[in-house]
Design an enzyme around this catalytic site. Structure first.
Site, PDB file in Angstrom:
ATOM      1  N   CYS A 153       1.184 -39.598  -5.981  1.00  0.00           N
ATOM      2  CA  CYS A 153       1.595 -39.379  -7.372  1.00  0.00           C
ATOM      3  C   CYS A 153       2.645 -38.269  -7.472  1.00  0.00           C
ATOM      4  O   CYS A 153       3.487 -38.283  -8.360  1.00  0.00           O
ATOM      5  CB  CYS A 153       0.398 -39.086  -8.261  1.00  0.00           C
ATOM      6  SG  CYS A 153      -0.652 -37.734  -7.741  1.00  0.00           S
ATOM      7  N   VAL A 157       5.916 -38.650  -9.672  1.00  0.00           N
ATOM      8  CA  VAL A 157       6.187 -37.849 -10.871  1.00  0.00           C
ATOM      9  C   VAL A 157       7.592 -37.253 -10.806  1.00  0.00           C
ATOM     10  O   VAL A 157       8.312 -37.212 -11.807  1.00  0.00           O
ATOM     11  CB  VAL A 157       5.119 -36.742 -11.048  1.00  0.00           C
ATOM     12  CG1 VAL A 157       5.519 -35.777 -12.164  1.00  0.00           C
ATOM     13  CG2 VAL A 157       3.757 -37.348 -11.356  1.00  0.00           C
TER      14      VAL A 157
END
Lengths: 519, 486
Positions: A153, A157
């Protein structure tokens, strides 16, 4: 002091000795400032009520004990299914430590996977340098035939672009220009581990079929008679894929298992560590384009892969983790339909043996209520099998199940007289399940290792089927697919039922008249 | 055929040279600094540490979140620790560290549960603060006996600019001063678990002590109050340690953090001495407690009878004769047990060579226990040690010991292949690699689901387990008889 050298006591028994029991009591009384016992008892009872269940089901934000993991886990599972392929996860390194531990705890096998070890500077400037250095190191140290890149992630991001990064890495010479580095973006905040599996399988096929990220011409499909098979994310991959190979062998057909990790998760102890073992060859992966059709064993693990394959001209068939007689019938009939080959007599005989086993045991399963949780396809396959056995899959819950899955489950219930009182729970977690087991009890629970907490709290006997299974060994070596797999599942269920019956009839002079030796 | 120290040193040098050859130049230069041989008389082990792992090499390290939620905070049993971000981190660390505790899980204790905000794309795009507020409300409603909440940040939190501190303060106020602790342990921070320990320690300092005030005025102190710091009660380690401290006459007012409660943390400034086991993960809070509250701290080692006796005497040295006598009494009491354990197992283990690769304190702390059994440590290294760990290690290792910091999968495999130890002690990711090679292995993080290993009771289990690993008949089966004969 009760410890002794002759009979060493470990945590199971040591702490039941009086000196430790006293220690615990004193610690609680003097130092812990825990709530009083009556208050604990009161809340414990309240948490079993309908009122609590309503509050529990009204949750909108908090998730407690979910039955799902994140995309990158599925990405790694998929990637190790290709010949000498090392998964390379772009992002924070701790994630990779977690995936490796998770698989090793389930399969009791090594799990090889590397990270680009991004830290604060990469968070600010992007992880390009980590990719450039990381690919060079991985390539030189572990000599994989292919490096399959996915993301955590963190990388998602900050918006790292895998395609551009891999291209640049090749330009900088960290890996040869023609070296295979398929990739897939696998953000942890979208979907679950089954989504990550889907994305990586699609990413790898796309790499080989569609011109390797624009570096070579796309392959042109020259249809043949072969069949592709995709298993999906599956804790029983070792047993299942070997069973599938046996079945295909009996049919005598050409096939390609895409993402065959059955060997890498079951290597021998013979003095050699095999970082890579088995797997779909890169050549076969490319040639899979020419197959007549692709059969996916798990619809919700291949939601993007199957349409991608269909676009390339193949027929695609999606099943839902078929378990049992009718499920396997459908699987075999699909194979037969797709290939034009008859269903082998030997399999027909195996079918008869499974039906025989069910007939022998059905009295003990008929009418029993079950709660099931797990991945959406597994839940479907298990529920269908239970209905076939005359049992009631009363609560069926998939934290990573969506609306389509819920509708499909409902159709399944509606089609069976035993499905009348059954309900599907999409997007719910095991704390929801806990409430259900109190307010609407069932006879047995089917789920992964974490179900043991539900068994402890609610008294519902647990049958361990799912992923992960950390606290029982070697189940992954057994198939749950095919008639043979159906027999395994039947036996696991029956074993637990018989244990429960025995445990319920073993008090001397009270209940042991039913402690029968023949059942 | 055993090597002299000089031959060993030469072998290590050749071996290191050999493993470095596989790397690209830049990486070889970086890794060279982390591999070495301990030279008698040196003040450290001659390796660099606590720097970034090299990308793509298969480091065994974890992240700051693992250090905070997984190690320091997770075991505090009456608080709810929210894994704040996507579902994975909390899922993979769910109940896997064996921090034993006593309590009614889900009602008054929550250690083996996974509370997550399960971030979705919209939370990344719009921020997760509102969701966090709602989560805290829902926790308060469904788990009314929780004594506090921590917010364990996963990677995205720091990247999307969420203000978990503001949410924590606001919610704390709303719930009458409830302890709500925001922890900035995003996985990308620092180079390993280690920064997560530090951040977690700082969060205790800033969000527990400062507001603890006199939350427990009825709590009476005594001159013999100590706190166990840096014992995570893996398989019950803190219990088999606590019992010895109590038997010598001390009063253990807190366990950090295995089987610990919020009140125990809050009352720790009242201790007379903090006894520190895992220096790496909790030296920070020990120093703070000394600076701010004047509580001295001392390191100890409860692995194996030699080190336990040394430690009991060291700890007793901070107290009066009553405690000093108590320490001697405890040592004497367990001496027959220890002798029986050694008599039973030492003949089976004498001279066996061990390679370790662990985290925290274990790469040095367990050496004495192996030596009590006549075994020899031929290689050791830290996943996330700092230079002060390697300095401390010099007191434990012998001249010529192979040292590897932040070892890569490749290096470790090659080292073991060449050194051929009788036992490797490391983690779950390493276990099966070496077992496939036919090398006996024990997990030295989780005690391979056994334990406790601390204290006298624990040493008996340690000895039994090492014996069962090394002298297991399975290792005689790895070669086929038809090929073995050839």
């Amino acid at each position: 002091m009760t410890q002794n050298a002759e009979n060493v006591l470990d945590h199971f028994n040591l702490f039941r000795e009086p000196e430790y029991v006293g220690l615990f009591e004193n610690k609680r009384k003097e130092f812990e400032f825990m709530p009083p016992d009556d208050q604990v008892a009161e809340i414990r009872e309240w948490a079993k009520t309908e009122e609590y269940k309503e509050k529990n089901f009204a949750r909108e934000a908090l998730v407690v004990n979910p039955a799902k993991a994140c995309q990158p886990l599925g990405a790694v599972f998929a990637a190790v299914g290709f010949e000498s392929t090392l998964p390379f996860v772009h992002g924070s390194q701790g994630c990779v430590a977690y995936y490796r531990s998770h698989f090793s705890r389930h399969f009791k096998e090594p799990t090889s996977c590397v990270s680009s070890s991004m830290t604060e500077d990469a968070a600010v400037f992007g992880g390009l340098n980590n990719m450039i250095d990381g690919l060079a190191n991985t390539y030189n140290m572990y000599k994989p035939k292919m490096i399959a890149v996915s993301t955590t992630c963190m990388a998602e991001v900050i918006g790292d672009d895998l395609n551009a990064f891999i291209k640049t890495s090749k330009e900088k010479g960290s890996i040869p220009a023609e070296y295979d580095v398929p990739f897939a973006h696998t953000p942890a905040f979208v979907g679950s581990h089954i989504t990550g599996y889907d994305n990586v399988i699609k990413g790898i096929l796309q790499h080989f079929w569609d011109g390797k990220a624009g570096t070579v011409p796309a392959l042109e499909r020259v249809p043949n008679e072969s069949i592709n098979f995709i298993g999906g994310f599956d804790g029983y991959t070792v047993g299942n894929l070997r069973e599938i190979k046996r079945i295909f062998g009996l049919f005598g057909i050409d096939y390609t298992l895409i993402g065959d990790n059955s060997d890498v998760f079951d290597t021998p102890t013979d003095g050699t560590f095999r970082m890579y073992d088995g797997g779909t060859t890169l050549e076969d992966t490319a040639n899979a384009l020419h197959a007549k059709a692709t059969l996916s064993m798990q619809e919700y693990c291949t939601e993007k892969t199957l349409p991608f394959i269909a676009e390339h001209g193949q027929e695609v068939v999606a099943l839902n983790h078929p378990i049992g007689v009718a499920g396997t019938d459908k699987l075999l009939m699909e194979i037969s339909r797709l290939t034009g080959k008859p269903i082998p007599a030997e399999l027909e005989k195996e079918r008869g043996r499974l039906v025989d086993a069910i007939a022998d045991s059905t009295a003990h399963i008929h009418g029993q209520k079950f709660a099931i949780y797990g991945d959406p396809d597994l839940c479907y396959g298990l529920a269908a099998f239970l209905l076939e056995l005359g049992a009631e899959p009363t609560h069926v819950l998939a934290t990573n199940g969506g609306k389509n899955w819920a509708a499909k489950m409902q159709e399944l219930f509606d089609a069976s007289p035993f499905g009348k009182n059954c309900k599907v729970y999409a997007g719910k977690d095991l704390w929801h399940m806990r409430s259900l087991l109190f307010t609407d009890p069932v006879d047995f629970l089917i789920g992964n290792t974490y179900g043991k907490y539900l068994e402890r709290d609610t008294g519902t006997p647990l049958i361990r089927i799912g992923f992960p299974i950390f606290d029982r060994h070697h189940k992954h070596r057994y198939p749950v697919w095919g008639y043979q797999g159906g027999l395994n599942v039947l036996v696991w269920i029956l074993d637990r039922i018989f244990e429960a019956i025995d445990a319920n009839s073993n008090i001397p002079a009270k209940t042991d008249y039913s402690f029968d030796i023949i059942r | 055929m055993s090597l002299t120290v000089e031959q060993t040193k030469q072998r290590n040098k050749d071996l290191i040279k050999e493993v470095l050859e596989v790397y690209p130049d830049k990486t070889a230069k970086r890794r060279a600094k982390h591999l070495g041989t301990f030279e008698e008389g040196k003040s450290d082990c001659g390796v660099k540490s606590n720097v970034k792992s090299v990308p793509g090499v298969m480091t065994i390290r974890g992240c700051a979140y693992a250090g905070s939620k997984g190690v320091v905070w997770g075991p505090i049993k009456d608080m709810i620790h929210i894994s704040h971000g996507p579902v994975g981190c909390g899922q993979y660390s769910w109940a896997s560290r064996r921090n034993y505790y006593i309590g009614t899980t889900g009602i008054d204790t929550f250690v083996t549960m996974q509370f997550t905000s399960d971030f979705q794309e919209k939370d990344i795009v719009f921020g997760g603060d509102k969701k966090l507020e709602k989560i805290i409300d829902e926790i308060e409603e469904l788990f009314p006996l929780n004594h506090g909440i921590t917010v364990q940040s996963e990677c995205p939190i720091g990247l999307i600019g969420d203000d978990i501190e503001a949410v924590s303060k606001k919610k704390s106020k709303q719930y009458e001063g409830k302890t709500i602790v925001p922890v900035r342990c995003e996985g990308f921070r620092g180079v390993s678990q280690s920064l997560g320990h530090h951040i977690a320690n700082d969060a205790v300092r800033d969000w527990i002590f400062d507001k603890a005030g006199d939350k427990h005025p009825e709590f009476q102190t005594t001159p013999y109050d100590v706190a166990i710091i840096g014992d995570y009660n893996i398989g019950g380690d803190a219990w088999s340690s606590r019992i010895l401290l109590e038997e010598m006459g001390l009063r253990v007012i807190a366990q950090w953090s295995g089987d610990g409660s919020l009140a125990e943390l809050e009352n720790t400034p009242k201790a007379k001495l903090n006894v520190l086991h895992c220096y790496r993960s909790m030296n920070y809070i020990s120093r703070h407690l000394e600076e701010k509250y004047g509580v001295p701290w001392v390191e100890y080692n409860f692995f194996g009878p030699t080190k336990i006796a040394e430690s009991l005497r060291t700890i007793a040295g901070f107290f009066d004769d009553k405690i000093k006598e108590g320490a001697e009494r405890v040592i004497a009491k367990y001496q027959p047990l220890m002798q029986a354990v050694i008599d039973k197992y030492r003949p089976r283990l004498e001279g066996k060579k061990v390679m370790l690769y662990v985290g925290g304190l274990r790469p040095r702390h367990v050496i004495g226990a192996y030596e009590d059994l006549g075994m020899e440590i031929v290689g050791t290294g830290y996943e996330f040690g700092h230079n002060d760990d390697y300095q401390r290690t010099t007191h434990y290792v012998k001249d010529g010991t192979l040292i590897y910091d932040d070892v890569t999968g490749f290096e470790f495999e090659k080292f073991v292949e060449s050194v051929q130890p009788d036992l490797v002690g490391s983690g779950i990711k390493e276990k099966y690699v070496f077992q496939k090679m036919g090398v006996p292995f024990r997990q030295m993080h989780s005690w391979d689901y056994s334990g406790p290993y601390h204290g006298y009771d624990g040493f008996a289990i340690f000895a039994r387990d090492m014996d069962m690993a090394i002298n297991n008949p399975v290792w005689g089966l790895t070669k086929t008889p038809w090929k073995a004969a050839a």
